[in-house]
Write a protein that holds these residues in place. Structure first.
Motif, mmCIF file in Angstrom:
data_model
loop_
_atom_site.group_PDB
_atom_site.id
_atom_site.type_symbol
_atom_site.label_atom_id
_atom_site.label_comp_id
_atom_site.label_asym_id
_atom_site.label_seq_id
_atom_site.Cartn_x
_atom_site.Cartn_y
_atom_site.Cartn_z
ATOM 1 N N ASP A 1 156.714 72.580 -42.009
ATOM 2 C CA ASP A 1 156.229 72.999 -40.408
ATOM 3 C C ASP A 1 156.135 71.626 -39.366
ATOM 4 O O ASP A 1 155.680 71.639 -38.468
ATOM 5 C CB ASP A 1 154.655 73.419 -40.547
ATOM 6 N N GLN B 1 159.542 76.194 -40.785
ATOM 7 C CA GLN B 1 158.806 76.708 -39.858
ATOM 8 C C GLN B 1 158.500 75.542 -38.867
ATOM 9 O O GLN B 1 157.510 75.295 -38.319
ATOM 10 C CB GLN B 1 157.594 77.019 -40.598
ATOM 11 N N HIS C 1 158.594 73.175 -35.561
ATOM 12 C CA HIS C 1 158.396 73.653 -34.287
ATOM 13 C C HIS C 1 158.258 72.283 -33.526
ATOM 14 O O HIS C 1 158.524 71.178 -33.895
ATOM 15 C CB HIS C 1 156.962 74.262 -34.175
ATOM 16 N N VAL D 1 161.149 77.341 -35.793
ATOM 17 C CA VAL D 1 160.292 77.851 -34.309
ATOM 18 C C VAL D 1 160.383 76.755 -33.394
ATOM 19 O O VAL D 1 159.344 76.583 -32.539
ATOM 20 C CB VAL D 1 158.937 78.251 -34.647
ATOM 21 N N ASN E 1 160.682 75.145 -29.951
ATOM 22 C CA ASN E 1 160.354 75.804 -28.716
ATOM 23 C C ASN E 1 160.369 74.681 -27.520
ATOM 24 O O ASN E 1 159.979 74.871 -26.316
ATOM 25 C CB ASN E 1 159.029 76.548 -28.756
ATOM 26 N N ASN F 1 165.978 79.881 -32.930
ATOM 27 C CA ASN F 1 164.744 79.302 -32.604
ATOM 28 C C ASN F 1 164.153 79.847 -31.217
ATOM 29 O O ASN F 1 164.455 81.005 -30.742
ATOM 30 C CB ASN F 1 165.137 77.705 -32.395
#
Length: 494
Positions: free
Chosen positions: A235, A256, A258, A280, A282, A304
């Protein structure tokens, strides 16, 4: 005369392996890349006390592997990969005097536990066991028994690897160059901080969670070339980190991760393959992405939540062959250099974004595109005339946009075009081109649903078309063309 050297590799031999009991002085045997079948027995190599190399890879050999192969006194290299060997490998073999340097049993159907003596060969340098059905649990620290090991591959079996030992134990590990442990049910990173020679690391398809430790970028003294951490539950990246410029392959897809895209700093990466897809992220795409990876041939940021525009620096990656930015939230207009500068780009996928404006009419004369997917955006205007320069185009998908144009007859003589998707736009007018008997030579699928086509629909226009979609989710063979209420044509036979 007794044979010493036998190399029958890369032929089309079939049948079973011959016996060599009468070739007592045989040193080298290579039957790789043939079509040999049947089992091996201990009698095949009985009495071959001088043999150093046995290579039978890429055949159709089956049955169990005879234990006697592992105890041939002079054997240094045993390669049995890419066959159909099955069953368990026998345990309880004393290999203390073995000369074995390379053992390759990968890509077979072997099952059961990995024999403990595989970790006791005193001179073993290469151990390849991937793509079998080995089961059970092994301790990662078992590798420290193999003092000369430089390459270890265990990926894609049915076993689990325990890396819970204290990090101090790993300081006595052999200096491994290539380590592949994909799909080994790892729950955390093995401690590889002492690995100063590693250039290839694959820990994909495991259950590793949390952050990518910042020490991983220093593995191999910062000379890591291939790193695959895909298909885990990672993550984030522990800070501070510096991605080594030596990386040629960086695969982080299907995690995961981000925040912002992790990129290196000057000097640029040597990377040829970069996959950040299915995470993910962003943020916006870094404006200097092209300068960060100028040698990339594969770049994927798909699936994404990237926002903002596509940076013009992407056009600096003049070696790109695949660029996939699909399934994000990108907006704005396309940089015109995307089609004019990327001369060897073969696949461009921008589908499922929020990009608007015209499709730039700037496809270069040496356009190499084979797949162009601009679907599910807000493109308007017309199909650009310079698209005819893409003589190798096989798939064109501009579905679900706001394009206002007539049927793209300019593409009718593209001999490579197999798939044409125009659905859910504002195409209008009649659905035919001149000289219909010689047009669209290899077109197999065409989707024109939900447009404003009208006029007479003649089967003569579609003599070479293999399949058609005139309505939503309906594929019709050419001989069964039907009307669809969202278009306004009538059959010539009415």
């Amino acid at each position: 005369m007794s044979l010493i050297y036998v190399d029958f590799s890369f032929n089309n031999f079939t049948g079973s392996i011959p016996h060599f009991q009468h070739s007592k002085n045989l040193i080298y045997l290579d039957f790789s890349h043939n079509g040999l079948t049947g089992p091996l027995s201990s009698k095949h190599f009985e009495g071959l006390s001088e043999i150093v190399n046995i290579d039978l890879m890429s055949n159709l050999l089956s049955g169990r592997i005879p234990q006697s192969l592992f105890s041939l006194p002079s054997l240094q290299k045993l390669v049995l990969s890419n066959n159909k060997f099955d069953g368990q490998v026998d345990e309880y073999l004393n290999v203390s005097a073995s000369q074995m340097d390379t053992l390759d049993l990968s890509s077979n159907r072997l099952n059961g536990p990995i024999p403990e003596y595989f970790f006791e060969f005193p001179k073993l340098n290469v151990l390849l066991l991937s793509s079998n059905s080995f089961s059970g649990r092994i301790q990662f620290e078992s590798l420290q028994k193999l003092k000369n090991l430089t390459r270890f591959e265990l990926s894609h079996n049915n076993l689990s690897v325990d890396v819970s030992s204290s990090s101090s134990a790993f300081s006595f590990f052999p200096k491994i160059t290539i380590l592949k442990m994909a799909s080994c049910q790892l729950q955390k990173f093995p401690d590889l901080r002492t690995q100063s020679s590693m250039i290839h690391l694959d820990l994909s398809d495991n259950g590793i969670r949390g952050e990518i430790p910042n020490w991983i970028w220093s593995v191999g003294n910062g000379n890591l070339v291939h790193l695959n951490l895909s298909h885990n539950f990672l993550d984030g990246l522990e800070k501070p980190y510096t991605i080594p410029t030596s990386l040629s392959v960086l695969d982080l897809h299907s995690n995961q991760l981000h925040g912002e895209l992790p990129i290196g700093v000057a000097p640029a990466l040597d990377a040829m393959y970069l996959d950040y897809s299915n995470n993910v992220f962003n943020s916006s795409i870094p404006f200097d992405l092209g300068s960060y990876a100028p040698y990339a041939s594969f770049l994927s940021l798909s699936k994404n939540s990237f926002t903002g525009t596509i940076p013009e620096s992407i056009c600096n990656t003049s070696y790109l062959q695949v660029l996939d930015l699909s399934k994000n939230k990108l907006s704005g207009i396309l940089p015109s250099c995307l089609f004019s500068n990327l001369g060897i780009l073969g696949v461009l996928n921008l589908g499922e974004n929020q990009i608007n404006g015209n499709i730039p009419d700037s496809f270069s004369s040496n356009c190499a595109l084979k797949t162009l997917d601009l679907s599910r955006n807000f493109f308007d205007g017309k199909i650009p005339k310079s698209l005819i320069n893409c003589s190798s185009l096989e798939v064109l998908n501009v579905g679900s946009n706001k394009i206002v144009d007539t049927f793209p007859c300019l593409l009718e003589n593209l001999s490579s075009l197999r798939v044409l998707v125009l659905q859910s736009n504002q195409f209008h007018g009649e659905l035919h081109c001149g000289n219909a008997n010689h047009s669209w030579p290899n077109l197999q699928i065409i989707d024109i649903a939900s447009n404003k086509f009208s006029g007479k629909l003649s089967p003569k226009c579609f003599l070479n078309w293999k399949g058609m979609i005139f309505g939503e989710d309906t594929v019709q063979p050419v001989q069964h063309i039907r009307e669809h209420p969202r278009n306004n044509w009538t059959s010539e036979n009415d």
